[in-house]
Motif scaffolding. Structure first.
Motif: not given
Ligand code: ADP
Ligand code: ASP
Ligand code: MG
Length: 405
Positions: A6-8, A160-164, A166-170, A226-228
């Motif tokens: 999880v990106v935090k 958000l760029a890191l989450a995208a 790594i293909h995270a959904s949130e 990616v949901r925020i």
């Protein structure tokens, strides 16, 4: 137990003191114990970026280039070091990372750079080894190996760029308010928490001055699905989910009142009649990286008037472009500096007539003069005197049924 990555992202106030950094580290430690693998993005300690910008301005207020970005990006390095140490102290293995080490590659538009690519190999290696990456938000590196920055509030976009990537959904954005509210709670104490908000509404809010999220972070969430989850650093509970519009059942006509406390309006009269003048003016502003917001033009017997607004950050640059370009003596230039922008936003506006009528009635009832206006399918904005901002925000909030009971 499933190990979830999880990106935090923790913002400036959240890491604003050693006590707060210790609290963030404690929370991250608990997340790790509960089986998560956090990728942590941090901003500079609150007030630090402002301090650095003030230093730059003392040397040269008009300079934009690699030296400026390198300077103002330095606050994030401090936070990365401290958060990383606080986690190591708790027995968590971390890797502190500046943007160039991780490979957050951007263009070379200094102070407003855009991310072009993120090399995920290093990130993946760390995750595989159970090492927690602690990443500096707000910064990037360009093709010339210069440090770049993503624009004020840009750490959200790093997250958000890191989450995208790594293909995270949130993606989780931790901040000093527990949710996105129907107005800035500092201005409208009766503002309500919003549970779900569409990407489009949040993008409008961000572009209209609500600094709760950086606009490019919301664009990225929408683009890469990616949901925020915007939530409190200080309380353990759910905040606001920013998600696709189709997933929200009930759509308010107006979901928020948004403001930009400081904007600058240039009024020029009479401007040369040829369109080539406008083309030259706005091209030169764009070349300097000035973002022009509202533009109005009107014709009278005496000639054409032009008015446009820019942000506080871009005002000195805009002023220097105008000084170089405008024909001397033939034209008057007026600058309105004590003005603010107030807006109402809501996807429900698309199918509800009468929002503009109510918006202007509220301003009229409160004797508030409007200097510039702009609308889109889902927003109405007006530039008004700064002195009227609080009353306008509170009156609009009440008129559109947003007040907390
Ligand atoms: P961070 O440092 O965590 O990135 P910011 O200061 O950038 O935090 O953004 C959070 C601030 O945004 C809040 O403290 C609040 O004053 C402001 N804000 C503006 N509009 C809103 C809104 N509609 N809802 C919540 N906060 C808002
Ligand atoms: N520290 C940067 C700023 O103050 C980036 C951020 O906080 O997101 O704008
Ligand atoms: Mg922010």
């Amino acid at each position: 137990m499933e190990r979830r990555v999880v990106v935090k992202k923790y913002g400036g106030t959240s890491v604003g003191s050693i006590e707060r950094i210790e609290a963030v580290a404690e929370r991250l430690f608990n997340d790790c114990k509960a089986g998560q693998i956090p990728i942590v993005v941090v901003s500079a300690m609150s007030g630090e970026t402002n301090r650095l910008i003030a230093l730059a301005q003392q040397v040269d207020p008009l300079y934009r280039g690699p030296a400026y970005d390198l300077l103002i990006a330095s606050g994030e390095q401090v936070s990365v070091g401290l958060v990383s140490m606080a986690l190591e102290k708790r027995g968590i293995k971390t890797q502190p990372l500046l943007a160039f080490q991780l490979g957050i590659e951007t263009d070379s538009v200094y102070s407003k750079a855009r991310i072009k690519n993120i090399r995920t190999k290093e990130l993946q290696r760390l995750i595989d080894q159970g090492i927690v990456p602690i990443v500096a938000g707000f910064q990037g590196v360009d093709e010339f190996s210069n440090v770049t920055t993503l624009g004020r509030g840009g750490s959200d976009t790093t997250a958000l760029a890191l989450a995208a990537a790594i293909h995270a959904s949130e993606c989780e954005i931790y901040t000093d308010v527990p949710a996105v509210f129907s107005a800035d709670p500092r201005l409208v104490p009766k503002a309500r928490e919003i549970q779900k908000l569409s990407f489009d509404e949040m993008m409008e809010m961000a572009s209209l001055g609500s600094k709760v999220l950086h606009i490019r972070s919301v664009e990225m969430g929408a683009k890469y699905n990616v949901r925020i989850h915007l939530r409190s650093t200080f309380e353990i509970r759910e905040g606001t989910w920013i998600i696709p519009e189709g997933e929200i059942m009930e759509q308010a006509v107006v979901s928020s009142v948004t403001h930009d406390p400081v904007t600058y309006v240039f009024k020029l009269f009479p401007i040369p009649p040829e369109t080539s003048f406008l083309s030259r003016l706005f091209t030169q502003l764009a070349d300097k990286g000035v973002v022009v917001d509202i533009i109005t033009q009107s014709q009278s017997e005496a000639g054409q008037r032009l008015a446009f607004s820019v942000t506080q950050e871009d005002y000195p640059l805009a002023e220097s472009v105008l000084q170089a370009l405008l024909p001397k003596d033939k034209l008057t230039k007026e600058v309105m500096s004590k003005v603010s922008k107030i807006s109402v936003v809501g996807v429900g506006m698309r199918n509800h007539p009468g929002v503009a009528a109510r918006f202007f009635s509220v301003l009229a009832e409160n004797n508030i003069q409007v200097h510039l206006v702009t609308t889109s399918e889902i927003k109405i904005s007006a530039v008004i005197d700064e002195a009227n901002l609080t009353i306008a925000a509170q009156a609009l909030h009440q008129a559109f049924d947003l007040d907390r009971n």
